[in-house]
Write a protein that holds these residues in place. Sequence first.
Motif, PDB file in Angstrom:
ATOM      1  N   PRO A 144      41.194  44.343  30.321  1.00  0.00           N
ATOM      2  CA  PRO A 144      39.985  43.641  30.794  1.00  0.00           C
ATOM      3  C   PRO A 144      39.946  42.163  30.402  1.00  0.00           C
ATOM      4  N   CYS A 201      33.641  43.884  34.193  1.00  0.00           N
ATOM      5  CA  CYS A 201      34.905  44.603  34.460  1.00  0.00           C
ATOM      6  C   CYS A 201      34.902  45.960  33.772  1.00  0.00           C
ATOM      7  N   ARG A 202      34.470  45.980  32.516  1.00  0.00           N
ATOM      8  CA  ARG A 202      34.487  47.249  31.770  1.00  0.00           C
ATOM      9  C   ARG A 202      33.462  48.230  32.323  1.00  0.00           C
TER      10      ARG A 202
END
Length: 417
Positions: A243, A284-285
Amino acid sequence: MSEIRNYTLNFGPQHPAAHGVLRLVLELDGEVVERADPHIGMLHRGTEKLMETRTWLQAVPFLDRLDYMAMMCSEHAYCLAVEKLLGIEVPERAQYIRVMFDEITRVMSHLMLIGSHAFDIGAMTMILYTFREREALFDVYEAVSGARMHPAYYRPGGVYRDLPDSMPKYKPSRFKSEKQLKEINAAREGSLLDYIEDFFERFPKCCDDYETLLTENRIWKQRTVGIGVMSPERALAMGFTGPMLRGSGIAWDLRRKQPYAVYDRLDFDIPVGKNGDCYDRYLCRMEEMRQSTRIIRQCIDWLRKNPGPVIADDHKVTPPKRERVRGDMEGLIHHFKLFSEGFHVPEGEVYAAIEHPKGEFGVYAISDGANKPYRIRLRSAGFIHLAAMDELARGHMIADVVALMGTLDVVFGDVDR
């Protein structure tokens, strides 16, 4: 008039995974960071050297104790390396089980990150929510391996055993009424696969709750937007993966670019950011947890329809079935030799890497033909990301260093090894 000089300050540890073993020395001009110098090594246990003194099989539990937020993923990389040297085929069912547990582990790791990152910045509710979900997934670990945190479930050749047909249930106690007990045990009436399916049916709603609390929260955005910006070119030059790299807009993911296990048969997307800051890495995570849910559902469907062996049938490398050990002299000898002497691995060297929740985790192994590794070297993403702390923190305020520590997602078992 006296000259005004910068002063140095020992910062932290304030992050749950930097529990007393990170000494971050900040050089400050007022409250602005001029230089950040991470001093590491206080946790150093010599894991790689310890693995070289154990048999190839006995080395597996050491992998759990590296990044203790993403245990089974580390095991996977090691097993891939040993299997390459041995030249053995892993049964298809074992590969699907591995992928499913890799993704369960990814969700657990990201839950820890998002909960503790928000908690560090001041949002206390998040860590209570994310730990509630982590507890349910720890029950999955316990059901399949007997251990909640250090399972040693993956073995060279497959996995320790097949998925159980039942889940342990909570028993009556003075702390829970019958009604509460019935509600808690409702998801535990079937098999482990039923329990995992039930969890991941309701998990997207949990992700929605996290996003309601954080994604458009103005305090969260003030603390993360524009903080720790890393350009795509610089992220590549620094050796970022996972990430931390995808947040800068580069869609590099080993599950897609260098597929292993059965990832090439599964349908999922790789989320990327645009600005390379703490906020994009958080987004993103969050999306990765949703994509992991997609992968897990596909694995559940396949595992329901396809029974079969879960470990290779080569008893020089894998233990025979228990009934064979009890009823057959040859099986008993195989079992005794395997767990006392271990198996011998052909001479050679190998590097195997997987897409760990934090980035690329790699195992470099050299065998001299003995029953122990001649050399083991581990490539952990957290170590490389922490090296960028100075560049990320420079010009930011002291308070922003907390946000940067959260976004790096470091675990010091992994960094100090």
